[in-house]
Design a protein around this motif. Structure first.
Motif, PDB file in Angstrom:
ATOM      1  N   ARG A 103     -31.990  87.525 -10.438  1.00  0.00           N
ATOM      2  CA  ARG A 103     -31.642  86.181  -9.981  1.00  0.00           C
ATOM      3  C   ARG A 103     -32.899  85.325  -9.809  1.00  0.00           C
ATOM      4  O   ARG A 103     -32.921  84.138 -10.148  1.00  0.00           O
ATOM      5  CB  ARG A 103     -30.894  86.276  -8.650  1.00  0.00           C
ATOM      6  N   ALA A 104     -33.946  85.937  -9.271  1.00  0.00           N
ATOM      7  CA  ALA A 104     -35.192  85.200  -9.108  1.00  0.00           C
ATOM      8  C   ALA A 104     -35.727  84.733 -10.451  1.00  0.00           C
ATOM      9  O   ALA A 104     -36.249  83.626 -10.582  1.00  0.00           O
ATOM     10  CB  ALA A 104     -36.230  86.078  -8.412  1.00  0.00           C
ATOM     11  N   SER A 105     -35.576  85.574 -11.462  1.00  0.00           N
ATOM     12  CA  SER A 105     -36.018  85.195 -12.804  1.00  0.00           C
ATOM     13  C   SER A 105     -35.217  84.012 -13.324  1.00  0.00           C
ATOM     14  O   SER A 105     -35.763  83.096 -13.943  1.00  0.00           O
ATOM     15  CB  SER A 105     -35.885  86.395 -13.746  1.00  0.00           C
ATOM     16  N   ALA A 130     -28.043  81.785  -7.622  1.00  0.00           N
ATOM     17  CA  ALA A 130     -29.252  81.127  -8.126  1.00  0.00           C
ATOM     18  C   ALA A 130     -29.200  79.627  -7.851  1.00  0.00           C
ATOM     19  O   ALA A 130     -30.217  79.007  -7.485  1.00  0.00           O
ATOM     20  CB  ALA A 130     -29.415  81.392  -9.622  1.00  0.00           C
ATOM     21  N   ALA A 131     -28.004  79.028  -7.998  1.00  0.00           N
ATOM     22  CA  ALA A 131     -27.864  77.605  -7.692  1.00  0.00           C
ATOM     23  C   ALA A 131     -28.149  77.340  -6.215  1.00  0.00           C
ATOM     24  O   ALA A 131     -28.816  76.349  -5.855  1.00  0.00           O
ATOM     25  CB  ALA A 131     -26.458  77.129  -8.052  1.00  0.00           C
ATOM     26  N   ALA A 132     -27.666  78.225  -5.337  1.00  0.00           N
ATOM     27  CA  ALA A 132     -27.951  78.069  -3.904  1.00  0.00           C
ATOM     28  C   ALA A 132     -29.441  78.194  -3.624  1.00  0.00           C
ATOM     29  O   ALA A 132     -29.995  77.473  -2.783  1.00  0.00           O
ATOM     30  CB  ALA A 132     -27.165  79.104  -3.112  1.00  0.00           C
ATOM     31  N   ARG A 188     -36.491  80.902 -11.518  1.00  0.00           N
ATOM     32  CA  ARG A 188     -37.808  80.506 -12.005  1.00  0.00           C
ATOM     33  C   ARG A 188     -37.708  79.832 -13.366  1.00  0.00           C
ATOM     34  O   ARG A 188     -38.288  78.773 -13.608  1.00  0.00           O
ATOM     35  CB  ARG A 188     -38.724  81.729 -12.072  1.00  0.00           C
ATOM     36  N   ASP A 189     -36.950  80.437 -14.267  1.00  0.00           N
ATOM     37  CA  ASP A 189     -36.807  79.870 -15.605  1.00  0.00           C
ATOM     38  C   ASP A 189     -36.102  78.516 -15.554  1.00  0.00           C
ATOM     39  O   ASP A 189     -36.451  77.592 -16.285  1.00  0.00           O
ATOM     40  CB  ASP A 189     -36.027  80.829 -16.514  1.00  0.00           C
ATOM     41  N   PHE A 190     -35.122  78.405 -14.657  1.00  0.00           N
ATOM     42  CA  PHE A 190     -34.396  77.150 -14.536  1.00  0.00           C
ATOM     43  C   PHE A 190     -35.321  76.023 -14.070  1.00  0.00           C
ATOM     44  O   PHE A 190     -35.335  74.924 -14.629  1.00  0.00           O
ATOM     45  CB  PHE A 190     -33.236  77.321 -13.550  1.00  0.00           C
ATOM     46  N   ARG A 245     -24.579  76.317 -11.187  1.00  0.00           N
ATOM     47  CA  ARG A 245     -23.569  76.864 -10.286  1.00  0.00           C
ATOM     48  C   ARG A 245     -22.468  77.611 -11.046  1.00  0.00           C
ATOM     49  O   ARG A 245     -21.917  78.591 -10.545  1.00  0.00           O
ATOM     50  CB  ARG A 245     -22.958  75.737  -9.451  1.00  0.00           C
ATOM     51  N   THR A 246     -22.161  77.164 -12.233  1.00  0.00           N
ATOM     52  CA  THR A 246     -21.070  77.805 -12.988  1.00  0.00           C
ATOM     53  C   THR A 246     -21.473  79.166 -13.515  1.00  0.00           C
ATOM     54  O   THR A 246     -20.615  80.041 -13.711  1.00  0.00           O
ATOM     55  CB  THR A 246     -20.651  76.903 -14.162  1.00  0.00           C
ATOM     56  N   THR A 247     -22.754  79.382 -13.783  1.00  0.00           N
ATOM     57  CA  THR A 247     -23.191  80.656 -14.359  1.00  0.00           C
ATOM     58  C   THR A 247     -23.773  81.606 -13.322  1.00  0.00           C
ATOM     59  O   THR A 247     -23.653  82.822 -13.469  1.00  0.00           O
ATOM     60  CB  THR A 247     -24.251  80.388 -15.450  1.00  0.00           C
TER      61      THR A 247
END
Length: 883
Positions: free
Chosen positions: A410-412, A457-459, A415-417, A451-453
């Motif tokens: 999730r952290a990855s 991670a969105a939070a 970071r990529d996002f 948020r959809t994927t």
């Protein structure tokens, strides 16, 4: 009157202004030289004739203009009201100014008496003038020279008596000292504060110019002639000559020439014209008066005025941009195109000082980011690093959990996002995007795409953007992001305690800044969630300390104290001694014990511990360490045994701030003020006054208006009173009241203490009636709701009773003060009540009480300079009123 006529009258008025500065016999030749056009010369001659028709003041004296000092004419020696005119100290087109002294109570008071050359008052003008001066006399602001009173001579000539200010006109003050731009803008902000206060009291100045602004040696601004223009219109509105005399062509707004109704926009223009003069080195319309063309921006005028290499060019470079924009907006021809208020102009000046975007410029991305980088280069870089690498921190924590692989993945994603957000932030029109724009883009895409994927991670992203926005004071954006993150987390099938605890903590911090009770709810939730996972000790302590601080803010002091003691007891076992979290817990407990008046020895021990931890955590040359030292001083100086240690810490704190801060800084103000208070407690008043002045200067540069800054101002008032500088003390008390008003503390112990000091000064000056009025008004309008006794206010009442020969009324007040202020109390507040008690016992014939009081006092008087006054026949006069 068409535009051509208006222009002609403006030019005639400009010439008249120059002629009035000359002796009458020289005016004809000067008029011939300056007005070759016969029609223009005739207009000036009409104005001169109208000006000369006014009768002069006092005992059928001739017109003021004929009383030329060079010919021996003067009003010196005459009396107006209670004022005896001593010598002429100034003269202009509208008035002659005299130094004067009061021959009634308070005898010897100095004033500047301005005798207005507006002519005898017409029918009904006497009452209008008196009503007007009463309105102006109510203006009480540290930046406004106070009007004492006004009156009308027997022949109808009006006069005004105001405080005599020792200062230099603002343009000369700046030029003589080579004042830099920051200093000049700081002076303009002081003027703006005074004008805004006047506008709130429905008074417009209408004649802002350098000669009406004085600056004293300490850099304090005083505005003169408030309402003089208004008085001129009230007295003779029908005369064009008089109306034109109420303005100065180089600084007056266009609508003043047109005779429009007065409005605050005139003062916005006047402040803009004064700003132009200070920045460009000349009035906006030149020394010769108003022209028909719009003035060039200050930077261009500066270049034209001084084409020397080096400093002048650098000065003009700094003017170009924001300061040019501020000055030219204030000088807009149409009132509706100017700043909407003095406060709006002051806000942009303050923004320039803080390197923030001004509101008068279009908010392009490149401009906003440039301002951001200019004021906080390191912070900007750190913010962008947080945005790019924030997820790395999440990954480092995540690997400590049983779902390490999932969390690291999730952290990855996060970071990529975020890296993609940065890469896709195409600058508009070739400009670099603002950091807040990048945060908004990241938050929007997290809500709409991520948020959809990957909801978690969105939070994470929204938590990062929300915290970053909060740090940049974008509270609305921060709240939206954090609440959205909380909504996502609460909607998951399985709760995620680490993320929930962190987002609740962040919301608690945000609502603390907003000052709402929701901060307590979120800090409670943060503690509940942090206990549901194997959180690091630092995170647990951070949550617990924040909750305790929230409890203390909302009255749950006992709960807060108990929780903090538990936290501190567990810090050694948790292995986080000497960390920021340890320091935060010590700070919080120390603050609560001070508010609860906890055991002094324990509080002193806590301060020593804070000092030790602070030195390890911050290092010896650090502002936070200096603040930690300074913050301990008020507590340590309450114990006589710790006074040497308190002074050592106070001086070290001041030395650190002097070493590390080139610009004014809050920590420097706090350290310097706390040292001043300690010196005052030790009766080193002269040295204390110097440090108080330094601290106040820093606070004024920073525009601080909090309780600590006002306590520093009040402290200097007390010290100045003890040094016999009553007028200066009253000035500080007036500034203190202004600060309290801004903080909406009209009903408070602080205000009551201010009243008490004012009354004590009045009693010392022999004006008991004024003191009684001060105390009665204060009791009615400013007493706090809790109604508890305030020692200084009670002392002022006792002093008043003694001054009115009513010692029997003073006796019970002094008895109550002796109970709460025992002899030897280190702040020395005990000294005056006990000395007065001896006097009252003698006056009331209570010999046993007098003997008892003397016996109690003797052991404590050996080290007091006031010791000999105990045996004086008149203790109230012989002993120091402000020990």
């Amino acid at each position: 009157m068409d535009a051509r006529d208006k222009a002609a009258w403006r030019e005639a008025d400009r010439i008249l202004d120059q002629l009035l500065d000359l002796a009458p016999e020289h005016r004809a030749a000067a008029l011939e030289a300056t007005a070759p056009d016969p029609a223009l010369r005739a207009m000036v001659e009409r104005l001169l004739a109208a000006h000369g028709n006014a009768t002069g003041p006092l005992e059928c004296a001739p017109n003021l203009d004929s009383l030329d000092p060079r010919e021996g004419g003067s009003l010196a020696g005459k009396r107006l009201g209670r004022w005896r005119l001593v010598e002429e100290i100034g003269r202009g087109g509208m008035a002659a100014v005299y130094r004067a002294t009061s021959e009634e109570v308070p005898v010897g008071q100095l004033a500047a008496v301005k005798v207005l050359t507006l002519g005898a008052l017409a029918a009904g003008g006497h009452d209008r003038f008196l009503r007007e001066q009463q309105l102006l006399a109510r203006l009480r602001h540290p930046g406004i020279v106070p009007l004492y009173e006004g009156g009308v001579a027997e022949d109808g000539t009006p006069w005004l008596a105001m405080a005599l200010v020792d200062g230099e006109r603002i343009d000369a003050w700046c030029n003589d000292r080579g004042a830099d731009l920051e200093t000049r803008v700081g002076l303009l902000l002081q003027i703006a504060g005074a004008l805004a206060y006047a506008h709130r009291n429905l008074v417009i100045h209408r004649d802002i110019k350098p000669s009406n602004v004085l600056v004293d040696e300490d850099g304090h601004v005083r505005l003169l002639d408030f309402g003089i223009a208004r008085l001129a219109d009230e007295l003779e509105p029908e005369r064009t000559a008089t109306a034109l005399r109420a303005l100065t062509p180089q600084y007056a707004a266009p609508e003043q020439f047109a005779g429009d109704a007065p409005g605050t926009a005139m003062d916005v223009y006047g402040l803009g014209a004064l700003a132009y003069c200070l920045l460009a080195g000349q009035p906006p319309h030149g020394e010769g008066g108003r022209g028909t063309e719009r003035p060039p921006p200050p930077s261009r005028a500066r270049r034209m005025e001084d084409r020397r290499e080096g400093a002048a060019r650098a000065w003009a470079r700094r003017l170009k941009g924001d300061l040019d924009t501020i000055a030219m907006k204030a000088l807009a021809e149409r009132p509706e195109d100017r700043y909407a208020s003095i406060e709006a102009m002051a806000d942009d000046l303050q923004r320039w000082r803080e390197r923030r975007p001004i509101r008068a410029r279009a908010p392009s991305l490149g401009y906003r980011l440039g301002r951001l980088i200019a004021r906080r280069r390191a912070a900007t870089a750190a913010l962008l690093a947080v945005v790019v690498l924030g997820a790395v921190a999440a990954g480092q924590i995540a690997v400590q959990q049983h779902r390490a692989q999932e969390q690291a993945a999730r952290a990855s994603i996060v970071r990529d996002f975020l890296a993609d957000v940065l890469a896709s932030s195409d600058p508009s029109e070739g400009e670099i995007p603002d950091a807040l724009d990048i945060l908004e883009t990241g938050a929007r895409r997290a809500r709409e795409e991520l948020r959809t994927t990957s909801p978690l991670a969105a939070a994470d992203v929204l938590s990062i953007t929300g915290s970053a926005r909060n740090a940049l004071n974008d509270l609305d954006g921060a709240e939206a992001d954090l609440l959205h993150a909380l909504e996502i987390l609460e909607g998951l099938p399985q709760p995620s305690p680490p993320e929930l605890s962190r987002v609740h903590w962040s919301l608690g911090v945000l609502y603390k800044m907003r000052g709402t009770r929701r901060s307590l709810d979120h800090h409670l939730a943060a503690v509940e969630w942090v206990r549901k996972w194997d959180a690091p000790a630092t995170e647990r302590v951070k949550a617990e300390v924040s909750l305790a601080s929230a409890w203390s803010r909302y009255g749950q002091m006992a709960d807060a104290e108990q929780r903090l003691r538990e936290v501190l007891a567990g810090i050694p076992e948790a292995g986080i001694e000497g960390t920021q979290e340890h320091m935060d817990a010590l700070n919080a407990l120390t603050s609560i014990l001070a508010r609860r008046n906890g055991p002094l020895e324990e509080r002193i021990a806590l301060h020593e511990q804070r000092t030790e931890v602070g030195r390890l955590l911050y290092g010896a040359d650090n502002g936070w360490y200096a603040y930690t030292l300074a913050d301990a001083v008020p507590t340590l100086r309450r114990d006589p045994a710790h006074l040497p240690r308190a002074e050592e810490m106070a001086r070290e704190a001041v030395a650190i701030t002097e070493r590390i801060y080139e610009e004014p800084h809050m920590f420097a103000a706090v350290a310097t003020c706390n040292l001043a208070a300690l010196l005052a407690q030790s009766a080193r008043m002269q040295e204390a006054a110097g440090y108080y002045s330094r601290a106040i200067g820093i606070d004024e540069a920073l525009q601080r208006n909090d309780l600590h800054a006002r306590s520093c101002r009040f402290g200097r008032a007390y010290v100045l009173a003890s040094l016999g500088q009553a007028d200066a003390a009253r000035d500080d008390l007036a500034r203190d009241r202004t600060m309290l008003s801004v903080m909406e503390l009209e009903r408070s112990g602080e205000w009551m203490n201010n009243c008490a000091m004012e009354a004590l000064l009045q009693v010392a000056a022999g004006t008991s009636a004024a003191a009684a009025a001060t105390l009665d008004d204060c009791r009615t309008q400013h007493a706090p709701a809790d109604g508890g006794p305030i020692p200084l206010f009670e002392l002022a009442n006792a002093e008043l009773h003694i001054a009115q020969d009513r010692p029997d009324l003073a006796a019970p007040i002094l008895r109550a003060l002796r109970e709460v202020l025992p002899p030897g109390e280190p702040t020395r507040r005990w000294l005056r009540p006990w000395l007065l008690s001896v006097h009252v016992a003698r006056e009331t014939g209570d010999a046993p009480l007098e003997a008892q009081l003397r016996a109690q006092l003797r052991p404590h008087m050996a080290d007091e300079a006031a010791g000999p006054c105990l045996d004086a026949g008149d203790v109230p006069r012989a002993c120091p009123a402000f020990p």
